[in-house]
Structure formats: structure tokens, C-alpha cells
Design an enzyme around this catalytic site. Structure first.
Site, PDB file in Angstrom:
ATOM      1  N   HIS A 140       0.392   1.315  -7.527  1.00 37.75           N
ATOM      2  CA  HIS A 140       0.711   1.036  -6.128  1.00 37.75           C
ATOM      3  C   HIS A 140       2.039   1.675  -5.741  1.00 37.75           C
ATOM      4  CE1 HIS A 140       1.124  -1.184  -2.365  1.00 37.75           C
ATOM      5  NE2 HIS A 140       2.329  -1.572  -2.762  1.00 37.75           N
ATOM      6  N   ARG A 149       7.503   9.931   0.076  1.00 37.16           N
ATOM      7  CA  ARG A 149       8.284  10.892  -0.715  1.00 37.16           C
ATOM      8  C   ARG A 149       7.315  11.661  -1.607  1.00 37.16           C
ATOM      9  NH1 ARG A 149      10.508   5.988  -1.323  1.00 37.16           N
ATOM     10  NH2 ARG A 149       9.622   5.852  -3.425  1.00 37.16           N
ATOM     11  N   GLU A 205      -1.836  -7.700   0.433  1.00 38.67           N
ATOM     12  CA  GLU A 205      -1.401  -7.202  -0.871  1.00 38.67           C
ATOM     13  C   GLU A 205      -2.003  -8.077  -1.952  1.00 38.67           C
ATOM     14  OE1 GLU A 205       2.788  -6.586  -1.232  1.00 38.67           O
ATOM     15  OE2 GLU A 205       2.783  -4.927   0.197  1.00 38.67           O
ATOM     16  N   TYR A 250      13.206  -1.935   6.912  1.00 36.75           N
ATOM     17  CA  TYR A 250      13.468  -2.154   5.485  1.00 36.75           C
ATOM     18  C   TYR A 250      14.701  -1.432   4.962  1.00 36.75           C
ATOM     19  CZ  TYR A 250      11.861   2.338   3.557  1.00 36.75           C
ATOM     20  OH  TYR A 250      11.737   3.661   3.211  1.00 36.75           O
ATOM     21  N   LYS A 259       7.627  -9.412   5.991  1.00 41.53           N
ATOM     22  CA  LYS A 259       7.057 -10.115   4.850  1.00 41.53           C
ATOM     23  C   LYS A 259       7.190 -11.634   4.947  1.00 41.53           C
ATOM     24  CE  LYS A 259       6.253  -6.615   1.834  1.00 41.53           C
ATOM     25  NZ  LYS A 259       5.066  -6.442   0.984  1.00 41.53           N
TER      26      LYS A 259
END
Length: 433
Positions: A140, A149, A205, A250, A259
Site C-alpha cells: 500500500h 512520487r 482502508e 496533511y 481521518k
């Protein structure tokens, strides 16, 4: 040390017939939780057995020694007091309950303490004082890293230190809790400034939760060799995520409003004792990966620190519900996708002197497998929203829509052992308020 005893005997049968061959809660499981029977709103500790729940508070007078001590501690509205006793009393309680449920001469004594599970109300197993979410799913981490990235998906520290953040304990809810779509600041790539409103990229998730049993004093540490003894058991965890809110907020300190609106856990704690036969070796690291530092390194933990637990995610949309269709599976993977073991997470968490407490909850982070059939989030399944997935009824999804319901499930299995399950971890997205 791995404790295998009579409670794991695959040939053992109970006088409670619906326990024998039960897909989740056979005699060999005996998970712990908190419930109230139909018509009674007083929560109390219980053990799931077949289609029933055994009232632990009422069981105390039929037990002795550590087993009675454990039953008394579990008789209240949370399991924190039982967790604080550690593995010994918990193991004694398991063996005593197993003996009662396999001895037909005890049926008349125990049956009045059994309640049908279907109409009973289930609660959070423990009061969660603190919640920490880790990032142990390396597949993940790499998948998400590639979205942002492409040339450097994993940051340099990932393979040295278990990455985690402190989450919001007050918004942890038990399976079956529905919630409104969260709101927050969102900045789209083509906008000059952020706007406030409902999130558009709501995700799930697929995680496992680790319940802490007895903790450590402030300033003390938990050695890796004994860290497993501080784990009461496991549960399913859905750490719902607002991806568009997360993308804006974030940096530089990590997840916040994206979250903290809700995290959902399954109601039953599958104890460390129940999981003993399903312990497996931690997957070997590639030869060029760094070895864990000494405080995270233990040979026995590497031999038995992982679990053969199969995890699944299903979705039930409003259209499917109206048509009377069954939920469809989005993915299926294995808990062995963790780069760090559960014991390593506990040891690392306490390594700086942080005082873990009974009932603290640790999340593993999203556990995705190596291929798309085992991805643990829509972010991965839809390639960041660029490739919608098509459901069997023709609907498509990039992220969750209003009235979508997610159902997480899991089970542990091994050759010559009885399969034990975790129950379900479900929640439905409702329109924003």
C-alpha cells in the site's frame, strides 16, 4: 512462546450444536466482546459461540481461581479491566469456558447464560484511551507513494522505523454505525484557493486492529521479546479516509480532519490465544533491505510473529440493495502483507517511554497485497481516481458514493485446524449534513 492446548483441538465438539462448524465462532475461537441481550440495555462482557453470546458476568459463580477473576473483570461495560490482567487469567477463562461448553453435564447450568446473538446489541469491546494508526502495509505504501512520487515511492525512513500517527479515539465506533459524509477544506489542482464542503474522494482502508492488554509505566519500555504478551487480540478496522481533504491538509504534520470523522472496528476481540495455531513466519525481507535495529529484532518473533489471516472487502450500493442483490467483493488479501509484526509495533510504540494502557488500539495501516485483487483501498483500485472500477451490476466507482455500505470480514485458517472468523466490520456512508 506459542501456547497450543485442548482449546485448539479441531475434533472438539460442543453440546451447543450451532457452534459446531460455525464459519466465524466455533468452539475453537471464543472471542471476547461487550453486548446487551434483547430487552436489556445493560452492557456486559460476553463470548461469541456459534449463533449465541455467553454472559461472562453470570458465569463468574461457576468458575474459580484466575478464570473467575477474569470473568468478574469482564462483567462490566468494557473489557479494559480484563485486558489489564494480562494473558494468564485470559487463558484460564478460555480453558474454563471451553470445558463447560464441551461437557454435556453442564448444559443445564450454562444454557440460561446464553443469549441469541442476532437481536443482541454489540458495543465497542473496550474504552479506547488512545488510538495509533501505523503504516505497515508496504505494498500500500508503495502504491500510494507512486501516485505522488513516481520515482521515489518510499521515503528513506520507511524500512527502518514503523511509521505511525496518533488518531482520534473519540470517533472510533463499532460495526454497523452509519455516518455522514465528512466536510473539510478541499483544494483542487485548478483552483487558486481551497473551498469548504463535503469530500468527493471518500475511501475505506482495510486494516487490522491490535488491542493492547496490560501496558507499561511512563518512562518504561516494552522489550520486543515480550511485546506479544501485551497484545490482547485482534479485530477488523476500517480507517475511513477523505482523500481530497487529506491531500490539502496533511503537510507538514500528517492526517487530521481527513481521518478523524470515524474509524470502525468489528465488535469481537479474537484473542492472542485463539490465534496461536495460525501464527506464521514473518515474510523474509529482500536481501538488500536493512535489518531491523536491535530493539525491534527478535528471532522468535520473526518465526511466529505474523498471522495467516485472510481479509476481504465487499460493497453494497443503494442500487444493489434495492434490487435485492448480495454485496460484491472488491478485494481479498492476507494480513501477512505487514512489513512489521504486531509485536514490533508495540515495542516501537513504547520504546521512547510512552505508557501504553489496557484498551489502547493500534491500527496496522492499509494491508494491500502485491496485485490489484488484494488492494485495500479505492485509491489503489481506481489508480487515484483515474481508472473507475466496474461492479457486477454495471455501476462504476472511483470513490464511495452516498448510501454505499462497506463490509470488511476476515478469517484465520490453517491445514488441520478449524477456521475461525472475525465477524464483520460494516458502515454506511450517508449524505453530508
Amino acid at each position: 512462546m506459542t501456547y497450543i492446548d485442548e482449546t485448539h483441538d479441531p475434533k472438539a465438539q460442543s453440546w451447543l450444536e450451532d457452534a459446531n462448524g460455525h464459519s466465524d465462532f466455533p468452539l475453537q475461537n471464543l472471542p471476547l466482546g461487550v453486548f446487551s441481550p434483547e430487552g436489556d440495555d445493560k452492557p456486559r462482557g460476553g463470548i461469541a459461540i456459534g449463533d449465541h453470546i455467553l454472559d461472562l458476568g453470570g458465569l463468574e459463580s461457576h468458575l474459580s481461581g484466575d478464570a473467575a477473576l477474569a470473568a468478574k473483570a469482564a462483567g462490566g461495560s468494557s473489557l479494559n479491566a480484563l485486558f489489564a490482567l494480562g494473558a494468564g487469567p485470559r487463558r484460564a477463562l478460555r480453558r474454563a469456558v471451553f470445558a463447560l461448553l464441551t461437557d454435556s453435564t453442564k448444559e443445564n447450568l450454562i444454557r440460561p447464560l446464553l443469549f441469541s446473538a442476532t437481536p443482541s446489541t454489540l458495543y465497542l469491546p473496550a474504552h479506547v484511551g488512545d488510538y495509533t494508526d501505523f503504516y505497515t502495509g508496504i505494498n500500500h505504501a508503495e502504491n500510494v507513494g507512486k501516485l505522488f512520487r513516481p520515482d521515489n515511492p518510499l521515503l528513506p525512513n520507511y524500512k527502518y522505523v514503523p511509521i505511525g500517527y496518533h488518531g482520534r479515539a473519540s470517533s472510533i465506533r463499532v460495526s454497523g454505525t452509519n455516518f455522514p459524509r465528512p466536510k473539510g477544506q478541499i483544494k483542487t489542482p485548478d483552483a487558486s484557493e481551497p473551498a469548504f464542503g463535503p469530500c468527493h474522494r471518500l475511501d475505506y482502508e482495510l486494516e487490522m486492529g491490535i488491542w493492547v492488554s496490560h501496558g507499561n509505566d511512563l518512562g518504561d519500555t516494552i522489550p520486543i521479546a515480550s511485546a506479544k504478551q501485551h497484545i490482547a487480540g485482534l479485530c477488523l478496522l476500517n480507517d475511513w479516509s477523505a482523500r481530497d481533504i487529506q491531500a490539502w491538509e496533511y503537510q507538514p504534520l500528517g492526517p487530521f480532519l481527513a481521518k478523524n470523522f470515524i474509524s470502525t472496528v468489528s465488535p469481537w476481540v479474537i484473542t492472542t490465544e485463539a490465534l496461536a495455531p495460525y501464527q506464521v513466519a514473518q515474510p523474509a525481507r529482500p536481501e538488500d533491505d536493512p535489518k531491523p535495529l536491535a530493539y525491534l529484532s527478535d528471532a522468535e518473533d520473526q518465526k511466529t510473529g505474523a498471522y495467516n489471516v485472510i481479509m476481504e472487502v465487499h460493497i453494497l450500493t443503494e442500487k444493489m440493495r434495492a434490487a435485492g442483490e448480495e454485496p460484491c467483493r472488491l478485494s481479498k488479501g492476507n494480513m501477512s502483507a505487514m512489513y512489521w509484526t504486531a509485536a514490533q509495533l508495540v515495542a516501537h510504540h513504547a520504546s521512547g517511554g510512552c505508557n501504553l494502557q489496557p484498551g489502547d488500539l493500534l491500527g496496522t495501516g492499509t494491508l494491500s497485497g502485491a496485485d490489484s485483487s488484494s488492494y485495500g483501498s479505492l485509491l489503489e483500485l481506481s489508480n487515484g481516481g483515474k481508472a473507475p472500477i466496474t461492479l457486477p451490476n454495471g455501476e462504476t466507482r472511483t470513490f464511495l458514493e452516498d448510501n454505499d455500505e462497506l463490509i470488511l470480514s476476515a478469517y484465520a485458517e490453517r491445514e488441520n485446524r478449524v477456521r475461525i472468523g472475525f465477524g464483520s466490520c460494516r458502515g454506511k456512508v450517508q449524505p453530508a449534513r
